[in-house]
Motif scaffolding. Structure first.
Motif, mmCIF file in Angstrom:
data_model
loop_
_atom_site.group_PDB
_atom_site.id
_atom_site.type_symbol
_atom_site.label_atom_id
_atom_site.label_comp_id
_atom_site.label_asym_id
_atom_site.label_seq_id
_atom_site.Cartn_x
_atom_site.Cartn_y
_atom_site.Cartn_z
ATOM 1 N N ALA A 31 0.809 -1.220 0.000
ATOM 2 C CA ALA A 31 0.000 0.000 0.000
ATOM 3 C C ALA A 31 0.844 1.274 0.000
ATOM 4 O O ALA A 31 0.554 2.202 -0.777
ATOM 5 C CB ALA A 31 -0.953 -0.015 1.192
ATOM 6 N N SER A 35 0.526 4.021 -3.041
ATOM 7 C CA SER A 35 -0.247 5.220 -2.693
ATOM 8 C C SER A 35 0.011 6.358 -3.675
ATOM 9 O O SER A 35 -0.931 6.938 -4.226
ATOM 10 C CB SER A 35 0.075 5.666 -1.266
ATOM 11 N N GLU A 68 -3.983 -3.917 3.932
ATOM 12 C CA GLU A 68 -3.705 -2.487 3.842
ATOM 13 C C GLU A 68 -3.903 -1.978 2.419
ATOM 14 O O GLU A 68 -4.413 -0.869 2.213
ATOM 15 C CB GLU A 68 -2.276 -2.192 4.306
ATOM 16 N N GLU A 69 -3.507 -2.780 1.439
ATOM 17 C CA GLU A 69 -3.697 -2.396 0.045
ATOM 18 C C GLU A 69 -5.178 -2.181 -0.253
ATOM 19 O O GLU A 69 -5.582 -1.160 -0.837
ATOM 20 C CB GLU A 69 -3.136 -3.478 -0.879
ATOM 21 N N ARG A 71 -7.590 -1.636 1.864
ATOM 22 C CA ARG A 71 -8.128 -0.520 2.656
ATOM 23 C C ARG A 71 -7.811 0.811 1.991
ATOM 24 O O ARG A 71 -8.659 1.714 1.943
ATOM 25 C CB ARG A 71 -7.537 -0.563 4.075
ATOM 26 N N LEU A 72 -6.605 0.960 1.470
ATOM 27 C CA LEU A 72 -6.217 2.201 0.806
ATOM 28 C C LEU A 72 -7.054 2.420 -0.458
ATOM 29 O O LEU A 72 -7.516 3.539 -0.719
ATOM 30 C CB LEU A 72 -4.733 2.176 0.459
ATOM 31 N N TYR A 76 -9.438 5.585 -1.396
ATOM 32 C CA TYR A 76 -9.326 6.368 -2.627
ATOM 33 C C TYR A 76 -10.661 6.409 -3.372
ATOM 34 O O TYR A 76 -11.063 7.452 -3.902
ATOM 35 C CB TYR A 76 -8.241 5.777 -3.529
ATOM 36 N N SER A 197 1.356 7.755 3.363
ATOM 37 C CA SER A 197 1.331 6.720 4.393
ATOM 38 C C SER A 197 0.889 7.301 5.729
ATOM 39 O O SER A 197 0.144 6.671 6.488
ATOM 40 C CB SER A 197 2.709 6.069 4.533
ATOM 41 N N PHE A 200 -3.000 8.298 5.574
ATOM 42 C CA PHE A 200 -3.908 7.151 5.653
ATOM 43 C C PHE A 200 -3.512 6.155 6.746
ATOM 44 O O PHE A 200 -4.130 5.092 6.852
ATOM 45 C CB PHE A 200 -3.972 6.450 4.292
ATOM 46 N N LEU A 202 -0.932 4.144 7.135
ATOM 47 C CA LEU A 202 -0.632 2.853 6.542
ATOM 48 C C LEU A 202 0.483 2.123 7.291
ATOM 49 O O LEU A 202 1.441 2.741 7.760
ATOM 50 C CB LEU A 202 -0.201 3.034 5.081
#
Length: 226
Positions: A31, A35, A68-69, A71-72, A76, A197, A200, A202
């Motif tokens: 993530a 980002s 995490e990927e 979630r990001l 977005y 990072s 968000f 991360l």
């Protein structure tokens, strides 16, 4: 003469029709690295993130990173829905992002790494890992008829952007899918990934993912403590 892959990327972006954006399969290592790449490219492409990283040592670490990927990407896409781009270098002229999680296949990584276990980070073992992940990306891009494929890996100061682009160009010819050249660390891309990072919150790991990079990082930490 060294190629300027950032300029090559900008040249490609300048040819695109914003009213008819092409599709991009973006291989992502994590993530934090994706980002900035997503923030930058979502104005130009219909992005599908492909999370494929058989090099990651432990199942728990793999799950943490892929969670995490996703979630990001969800965050977005919420910006696209709400039109709230506070703190972002993006406008409302962006496209939602989809994600495909590849199979977790660590055995493939260990097969590739046989005989290269003692290679230092950034050497031939890493080059083999680049190709393992990019080949799977190219295969999927071909299968699903994407217009372009590329990877977030060039954002890292520790990754060899020239080698990544060399491999990408070779696979593009092999699979007949366009490679999107990049050196995402340029234009303060790596710095921006650190900022995103923080925005968000991360999880930001301190090693690439494989057991060899993890052990090398542990040795560095132990040396710093002495």
């Amino acid at each position: 003469m060294n190629q300027n892959y950032q300029k090559e990327l900008e040249r490609v972006l300048g040819t695109l029709d914003q009213n008819n954006p092409p599709t991009l399969l973006l291989h992502s290592c994590c993530a934090p690295c994706s980002s900035y790449c997503m923030e930058y490219l979502r104005e130009y492409f219909l992005i599908t993130v492909f999370y494929y990283n058989p090099n990651i040592t432990e199942d728990a670490e793999y799950r943490k990173r892929v969670t995490e990927e996703k979630r990001l990407i969800e965050a977005y896409n919420k910006q696209v829905e709400t039109g709230d781009f506070t703190g972002m270098n993006s406008t409302g002229k962006v496209h939602p992002i989809t994600v495909i999680e590849g199979d977790y296949e660590p055995a493939l990584f260990y097969d590739m790494a046989k005989g290269l276990e003692k290679c230092p980070e950034g050497g031939e073992r890493c080059f083999g890992c680049y190709e393992l992940r990019l080949r799977k990306t190219a295969e999927l891009a071909k299968q699903k008829a994407f217009d372009y494929f590329t990877t977030t890996l060039t954002i890292s100061p520790l990754k060899n952007a020239a080698k990544l682009n060399e491999i990408g160009e070779k696979l593009a010819e092999e699979y007949a899918v366009s490679w999107l050249p990049s050196d995402f660390k340029k234009k303060n891309g790596y710095k921006r990934s650190i900022e995103l990072s923080a925005i968000f919150d991360l999880y930001r790991q301190d090693y690439c993912g494989c057991v060899y990079s993890r052990n090398e990082r542990l040795e560095q930490k132990n040396g710093e403590l002495k």
